[in-house]
Write a protein that holds these residues in place. Structure first.
Motif, PDB file in Angstrom:
ATOM      1  N   ILE A 425       0.825  -1.208   0.000  1.00  0.00           N
ATOM      2  CA  ILE A 425       0.000   0.000   0.000  1.00  0.00           C
ATOM      3  C   ILE A 425       0.863   1.265   0.000  1.00  0.00           C
ATOM      4  O   ILE A 425       1.804   1.387   0.773  1.00  0.00           O
ATOM      5  CB  ILE A 425      -0.926  -0.015   1.238  1.00  0.00           C
ATOM      6  N   GLU A 426       0.548   2.207  -0.883  1.00  0.00           N
ATOM      7  CA  GLU A 426       1.305   3.462  -0.992  1.00  0.00           C
ATOM      8  C   GLU A 426       0.429   4.626  -0.542  1.00  0.00           C
ATOM      9  O   GLU A 426      -0.243   5.264  -1.342  1.00  0.00           O
ATOM     10  CB  GLU A 426       1.754   3.691  -2.449  1.00  0.00           C
ATOM     11  N   LEU A 427       0.467   4.898   0.769  1.00  0.00           N
ATOM     12  CA  LEU A 427      -0.277   6.042   1.301  1.00  0.00           C
ATOM     13  C   LEU A 427       0.711   6.962   2.015  1.00  0.00           C
ATOM     14  O   LEU A 427       1.817   6.549   2.332  1.00  0.00           O
ATOM     15  CB  LEU A 427      -1.329   5.565   2.303  1.00  0.00           C
ATOM     16  N   ALA A 517      -5.215  -9.150   0.252  1.00  0.00           N
ATOM     17  CA  ALA A 517      -4.053  -9.633   1.004  1.00  0.00           C
ATOM     18  C   ALA A 517      -4.047  -9.031   2.393  1.00  0.00           C
ATOM     19  O   ALA A 517      -4.218  -7.829   2.561  1.00  0.00           O
ATOM     20  CB  ALA A 517      -2.775  -9.286   0.257  1.00  0.00           C
ATOM     21  N   GLY A 518      -3.877  -9.860   3.393  1.00  0.00           N
ATOM     22  CA  GLY A 518      -3.758  -9.377   4.755  1.00  0.00           C
ATOM     23  C   GLY A 518      -5.092  -9.066   5.418  1.00  0.00           C
ATOM     24  O   GLY A 518      -5.115  -8.543   6.523  1.00  0.00           O
ATOM     25  N   LEU A 519      -6.202  -9.340   4.725  1.00  0.00           N
ATOM     26  CA  LEU A 519      -7.507  -9.078   5.342  1.00  0.00           C
ATOM     27  C   LEU A 519      -8.052 -10.356   5.964  1.00  0.00           C
ATOM     28  O   LEU A 519      -7.844 -11.446   5.436  1.00  0.00           O
ATOM     29  CB  LEU A 519      -8.503  -8.574   4.293  1.00  0.00           C
ATOM     30  N   ASN A 520      -8.803 -10.200   7.061  1.00  0.00           N
ATOM     31  CA  ASN A 520      -9.432 -11.387   7.632  1.00  0.00           C
ATOM     32  C   ASN A 520     -10.728 -11.701   6.893  1.00  0.00           C
ATOM     33  O   ASN A 520     -11.148 -10.946   6.011  1.00  0.00           O
ATOM     34  CB  ASN A 520      -9.653 -11.217   9.134  1.00  0.00           C
ATOM     35  N   HIS A 546      -4.433 -13.866  -5.376  1.00  0.00           N
ATOM     36  CA  HIS A 546      -4.096 -15.269  -5.176  1.00  0.00           C
ATOM     37  C   HIS A 546      -5.304 -16.001  -4.595  1.00  0.00           C
ATOM     38  O   HIS A 546      -5.459 -17.197  -4.737  1.00  0.00           O
ATOM     39  CB  HIS A 546      -2.937 -15.403  -4.178  1.00  0.00           C
ATOM     40  N   ASN A 547      -6.107 -15.198  -3.908  1.00  0.00           N
ATOM     41  CA  ASN A 547      -7.216 -15.746  -3.157  1.00  0.00           C
ATOM     42  C   ASN A 547      -8.366 -16.056  -4.111  1.00  0.00           C
ATOM     43  O   ASN A 547      -9.223 -15.223  -4.385  1.00  0.00           O
ATOM     44  CB  ASN A 547      -7.614 -14.688  -2.124  1.00  0.00           C
ATOM     45  N   VAL A 548      -8.376 -17.293  -4.618  1.00  0.00           N
ATOM     46  CA  VAL A 548      -9.347 -17.622  -5.658  1.00  0.00           C
ATOM     47  C   VAL A 548     -10.786 -17.618  -5.137  1.00  0.00           C
ATOM     48  O   VAL A 548     -11.677 -17.107  -5.814  1.00  0.00           O
ATOM     49  CB  VAL A 548      -8.964 -18.945  -6.355  1.00  0.00           C
TER      50      VAL A 548
END
Lengths: 595, 304, 379
Positions: A425-427, A517-520, A546-548
């Motif tokens: 993430i670019e913030l 990515a990285g989320l529950n 990636h999370n099909v």
């Protein structure tokens, strides 16, 4: 609240009163001269803040620009007898011209190379001043530079010169403040924190840096000319590295981006050695020690120190949430529906000998959600980078609504309606959520740096940008975090914030790089619902994942890449069952999310 | 013959520049920050030797270990004041703090030793030897040998020892090194000590042939900075090669009209020492323009 | 030890103002504004020492008040120091930096505030601007370079001279006068080159100079480079005379070299205090060594003589700074180095000496004196 507001409201006036009182209290010719020098160095540092503070580039040319202007004033004034109204503009133009020429080869260089290149240029200027005796007076320099004046009248030393110099310093301060205030300064903050993110919201970073460099040169020109008039001599000393170091130190000690910082830094660094004079031989040791103590105690400069003290006293400004205003609904499109929104044809990219992408072709239609899958290193992110213009393609083409955008620069592609988010993430972590989004909204509204409207309506875009940003935060369900610094957010909210920022650009096509990515689990479900909701406005999404299972829930179609080639395209269920896809995933490595 | 002689002088000068540049890059890799007082450490090394020799008149070679020790300790103090309080700050803060420390060092030297140029004792003896018709000063040979030994020793230290491994790990990735149980702060402090000790030796070596004054540091830091850049930011061997290139260029360029007799007399005036500096900077700009990664490529990773 | 002159100075500062026994002593303010830091600190320190010693030897009817302020090497520093000094009480005269660019910056203020500047700056320009408040107690290049060239051409009979100078104001001005004076003898340098102060290796320039087949070398370099040049020349065994500029006469320069390396080297200056000679010179030498624990040079002596002349003018009745300036312009003063008298433009020194090293000691012998070169001393 009201008393605190009163105190913080009165602060600027208190500062201004000190400013006026100082030369009235310390009023000997010596004190007035030193205070005049403070004004001159303030202008120099104000200019330096553009390139060093705002653009974040360690340029070591500011001293050279200062010296060049001093020499132009000196040569034209002392040798040709020209007076202030002629020499002053020319002294500003000269360093700006040098900056234009220098910027072409140098400005694209990265950090320390840029620093050294600019240092090299400054050294060449110094050597020329010493060697070109017939024009510059050689190492001796030129004496007899006239004072500030016109039509035979010359401004006397003391108060008149002081008032004039500080008058100009005041104008410079206003210009610097006006150029960098509100969201425009935030745009620069975004650029120096993450150039990628700045390009992804459509900022032409090269142009911004160029403008900042020219502004620095112009301010240095003003300061250099005034310095020559005040001192009445010009010598190679003004071009020496020492001047540059002093300017840099003033900026760091005062504060790198704030107008007040320039004045505080200049004041302290001009006065400090004078205050320590009584120490005779030891005064420079004391000066070095004070400098060191200062940078340790106040690493963000005196301005940062004052802010911290202010915060301790509870003087932090209160935020009021701007009333959310929806974005204008998209104009009906006049393009025939047969042309796909995005079409990628025969795209090829090699790094060294390795093919990252090989003859990749696919299409995305309006309102469609396309999932892009493939094992690690299969070229997904490279593909997104090429579509968004961050990486040039070796062969093939990218068309947006039929128009070729393959060779457009990144910021232009954004303006055409392609937005993206990043895998990492670019913030800007120390900017609030609202500002992170509003900056992007501002570039969309076309009120960016150097594109200012007339002064009467300038504030309108800032206000509108913030209100529309609030609307976007509301839409992603995070309005209550509007004034939270982005760095304080949890991963899920950071992802959403990045999506909000991308939506601020009113894209036709949004490319999301691993948004889950990285989320529950719960966050993933929430995100899936929000992404599906976006499609209703006709927006098309390309989602790398990636999370099909996550993709199965939202995607209309899947595209599978392996080793840079498209190995399957079609409905999610078909692609998942494709033997090539299964082989690619299980052959390469254990899949992250395949059932 | 003249070419050879110039070359020997250039290499001797370059060897000393290389020690200074080497220390500069070591600190750069370990901390990501530019140590702008590295040149002043060269000066400090010279004066430490002068102070020692006034108490204990022996040849420079005997002084060498003492100079290494004292300037190394100086490096520890330096890091404690100039680096550690600022280590979580952006590199430019360290840049400024080292400038401030440089000012302090310069003026302490000025007050203690006075402004006049001073010379350190020769490493062995003064004088020249004839090597096949070539007049070479014994000092120049000794300087080249000592510098080569130190560069070699430094290489062995970094590549062959456990300490070196820890130092390199710290330079590569501080967080990873810490996770591996390496005492990162200690390693950084040691890097500073090593770096100033190298600069100190350079001071001892240079100040015999070229003297030392309290304000000499600026010249050396510019040379080290340029050497580190053309050698590739963060490359130790690149910095050494860069330092050699600069020194040999500095010595050879003004003598080009003698070395290349076919050059027309009309342009002989272009080969002055001042033009050498101008050409050096222009060449530097050209290098940056054509090969922004330095002549030998870049390895230092970017730090946020 | 090395820093004992500091202790000396500290003691001196405690003593100042110098108390006199006479009733109703006249008050004199003489700020000392010289570069104690930066590349000219060696010369600036000599200036300071010379002036301070003169103030200590002030006539008993005067009560002298002085501050030493570092100007460093920027014009800005000098002007700030001058304005500051003028704000702090009455000033009779100012001991001013020998750096030309600093003098040029201070001159307009001196004119405005009518305060004489006493300096040993060699920069020609400062006395060419028609400013009646500048007084130079070191012979300018129009004096020393006459001696420099005449000694080489007339005494040593050299015809093919190579010239190496510095890219500083000092070097550029010296070069101009050397070339002009050579032209008067119908000569021009067979080789010329300018060196930056940072240049370390003298082999290239010496090789080039020798390739021009000269019979002598004139150098006009600062202290460190002069020593580097002479050492390299000795190592190469050039075997031709080297006549150096005034930096060679400074004892710290000679201290960098072995006596053998100095054999046959000559230098110009206003005087060579360490060579002694007259009883006054010996007394100056002894006092200076006692007080500062270093060897004096010609700059210190010039500044001493200049400051003493100011004190004499005050003790003879000049009260205000403007009166001091007028007195300096009219007086004739027998100093230790030479007789001083203004040529109408503030040039007070009109003599130069040539000294040479014999290869056995680091103390040179004065071999030739050129008096009244400009003719200003002739009534």
């Amino acid at each position: 609240m009201s008393r605190r507001a009163l105190i913080s409201g009165l602060m600027p006036f208190a500062g201004l009163a000190c400013l006026v009182a100082w030369p009235l209290v310390f009023n000997s010719p010596y004190d007035l001269r030193v205070f005049t020098l403070v004004g001159i160095y303030s202008i120099l540092v104000l200019g330096y803040q553009f390139i060093f503070g705002h653009a974040g580039a360690l340029a070591l040319t500011q001293g050279a620009f200062f010296g060049i202007a001093a020499y132009v004033t000196g040569i034209l004034g002392a040798k040709f007898g020209w007076s202030f109204p002629v020499t002053f503009p020319l002294s500003i133009v000269a360093p700006v011209l040098v900056a234009v020429v220098v910027a072409i080869p140098v400005l694209r260089l990265e950090s320390h190379y840029f620093a050294l290149a600019t240092l090299g240029i400054a050294q060449v200027a110094l050597l020329i001043a010493i060697k070109w005796e017939s024009v510059t007076g050689g190492a001796n320099g030129l004496a007899g530079v006239p004072g500030i004046g016109a039509f035979g009248l010359v401004l006397p030393r003391g108060y008149p010169t002081l008032a004039f110099v500080w008058g100009i310093a005041g104008v410079c301060a206003l210009v610097a403040w006006w150029l960098m205030r509100s969201l425009r300064g935030r745009a620069f903050q975004l650029m120096r924190t993450s150039e990628l993110a700045a390009m992804s919201i459509g900022l032409d970073t090269a142009r911004l840096r160029f403008l900042a460099f020219l502004l620095s040169a112009a301010f240095a020109g003003i300061a250099g000319a005034l310095h020559a008039h005040t001192l009445r001599v010009v010598s190679p000393e003004v071009l020496e590295f020492h001047v540059m170091v002093t300017c840099l130190t003033m900026a760091v000690i005062g504060g790198r981006t704030r107008v007040v910082g320039a004045f505080l830094g200049a004041f302290l660094l001009v006065q400090l050695p004078e205050w320590f004079r009584f120490l005779e031989h030891y005064y420079l040791i004391a000066y070095g020690g004070a400098l060191l103590a200062m940078i340790i105690v106040a690493p963000d400069g005196l301005v940062g120190l004052l802010d911290r003290i202010g915060a301790r006293l509870g003087l932090r400004p209160r935020h009021t949430l701007p009333a959310p205003v929806p974005l204008p609904s998209a104009a009906p499109e006049d393009v025939t529906a047969e042309v796909p929104l995005l079409s990628v044809n025969g795209l090829t990219k090699r790094f060294g000998g390795v093919a990252a992408l090989e003859d990749v072709s696919f299409q995305v239609d309006r309102g469609e959600i396309v999932g892009l899958i493939g094992p690690n290193g299969s070229g997904k992110t490279t593909l997104v980078n090429i579509v968004t213009g961050l990486t040039p393609a070796d062969a093939g083409e990218v068309r947006l609504m039929g128009q070729d955008i393959t060779h457009d620069p990144a910021f232009r592609i954004v303006q055409r309606g392609v937005a993206r988010t990043f895998q990492l993430i670019e913030l800007v972590d120390d900017m609030t959520c609202l500002e992170n989004v509003a900056v992007a909204r501002l570039t969309k509204l076309g009120a960016g740096f150097g594109r200012s409207r007339s002064p009467t309506e300038v504030d309108a875009p800032f206000g509108l940008a913030k209100r529309q940003a609030a609307h976007l935060l509301e839409r992603l369900g995070m309005l209550e975090a509007a004034f939270e610094p982005a760095g304080n957010l949890a991963q899920g909210l950071r992802r959403r914030l990045e999506i909000a920022r991308a939506l601020a650009l009113e894209p036709r096509l949004l490319l999301l790089d691993e948004p889950a990515a990285g989320l529950n689990e719960i966050e993933q479900q929430d995100l899936a619902i929000r992404l599906k909701g976006l499609r209703t406005s006709g927006l098309a999404l390309v989602v790398i994942e990636h999370n099909v299972p996550f993709l199965m829930a939202i995607a209309d179609r899947l595209v599978c890449l392996n080793a840079g080639r498209v190995i399957a395209v079609g409905k999610p269920s078909d692609v998942r069952a494709d033997p090539n896809v299964v082989a690619a995933y299980f052959g390469a490595q254990p899949a992250d999310g395949l059932p | 013959m003249l070419t050879l002689q110039l070359l020997v002088n250039g290499i001797a000068l370059g060897a000393a520049y290389a020690l200074c540049a080497l220390g500069f890059v070591l600190v750069l890799n370990a901390t990501g920050a530019v140590n702008f007082a590295q040149g002043d450490m060269v000066m400090a090394g010279g004066f430490v030797a002068i102070a020692l020799v006034s108490l204990w008149p022996v040849p420079g070679l005997v002084l060498l270990p003492a100079v290494v020790l004292i300037t190394g300790l100086l490096g520890l103090v330096f890091s404690a004041i100039g680096y550690f309080p600022l280590k979580s700050r952006p590199p430019v803060s360290v840049f400024i703090s080292t400038i401030a420390l440089g000012v302090i060092f310069q003026n302490v030297a000025m007050v203690t030793f006075g402004p006049e140029p001073r010379a350190t004792p020769p490493l062995l003896v003064a004088g020249n030897v004839d090597v096949g018709g070539l007049t070479v000063s014994i000092q120049a040979i000794a300087v080249i040998l000592i510098a080569a030994l130190l560069v070699g020793g430094q290489h062995v230290l970094l590549m062959r020892t456990r300490l070196g491994q820890s130092l390199r790990a710290t330079a590569q990735d501080r967080e990873m090194a810490a996770a591996l149980g390496i005492r990162v702060n200690l390693m950084i402090a040691l890097t500073f000590a090593l770096s100033t000790a190298l600069a100190g030796v350079a001071g001892l070596l240079l100040a015999n042939t070229y003297f030392v004054t309290p304000t000499d540091g600026t010249n050396y830091i510019l040379k080290a900075y340029i050497a580190a850049t053309i050698g590739g930011w963060g490359r130790l061997h690149g910095a050494i090669a860069g330092a050699m290139l600069i020194a040999v260029f500095e010595v050879m360029f003004p003598a080009l009209p003698l070395l290349i007799p076919v050059l027309p007399v009309a342009i002989h005036g272009m080969f002055s020492q001042t033009s050498a500096s101008i050409v050096l900077y222009l060449a530097l700009l050209a290098v940056l323009f054509l090969r922004p990664q330095g002549l030998f490529g870049e390895i230092a990773q970017r730090r946020a | 030890m090395r820093y004992s002159w500091l202790t000396g100075l500290a003691a001196l500062l405690m003593l100042s103002p110098v108390h006199a026994q006479q009733s109703a002593p006249a008050h004199v303010g003489i700020p000392v504004l010289v570069p104690i830091t930066g590349f000219l600190s060696l010369e600036g320190t000599s200036q300071r020492n010379g002036a301070v010693l003169a103030i200590r030897n002030a006539p008993p009817n005067l009560r002298v008040q002085y501050d030493v302020v570092d100007t460093s090497v920027s014009p800005e520093g000098a002007v700030n120091a001058l304005e500051r000094a003028l704000d702090r009480g009455s000033v009779s005269a100012v001991v001013a930096s020998m750096l030309g660019t600093q003098m040029l910056a201070m001159l307009p203020i001196a004119l405005e505030r009518k305060v004489p500047l006493i300096t040993v700056s060699g920069t020609a320009q400062i006395t060419e601007m028609g400013n009646p408040y500048v007084f130079r107690f070191f012979p300018g290049d129009d004096v020393t370079k006459v001696a420099h060239v005449r000694y080489a051409v007339e005494e040593l009979g050299l015809r093919r001279l190579a010239l190496v100078y510095q890219t500083t104001a000092y070097g550029q001005s010296g070069r101009r006068h050397i070339v002009e004076n050579l032209a008067k003898h119908g000569l021009s340098p067979v080789f010329e080159e300018a060196l930056e102060v940072q240049v370390r290796d003298m082999l290239p320039v010496l090789s080039k100079a020798m390739a021009a087949n000269p019979d002598g070398i004139l150098i006009h370099l600062h202290s460190g480079p002069t020593a580097l040049f002479i050492r390299q020349a000795a190592a190469m065994g050039v075997g031709i005379p080297i006549i150096a500029g005034s930096a060679m006469h400074q004892p710290p320069t000679a201290a960098l070299l072995e006596p053998e390396e100095l054999r046959g080297v000559c230098a110009e200056a206003n005087a060579s205090p360490v060579s002694g000679g007259t009883p006054e010179m010996e007394r100056f030498l002894q006092q200076y060594r006692e007080m500062f624990s270093v060897e004096p040079d010609g700059f210190a002596l010039g500044q001493y003589d200049g400051t003493m002349m100011v004190l004499e003018a005050v003790s003879k009745g000049a009260r205000t700074a403007a009166e001091v300036a007028r007195a300096l312009a009219d007086m004739r003063y027998e100093g230790i180095a030479m007789t001083y008298k203004s040529d109408g433009r503030g040039n007070m020194a009109h003599s130069a000496v040539i000294m040479c090293f014999d290869g056995r000691t680091r103390v040179p012998k004065v071999v030739k004196r050129y008096d009244n070169i400009t003719g200003a001393l002739t009534p």
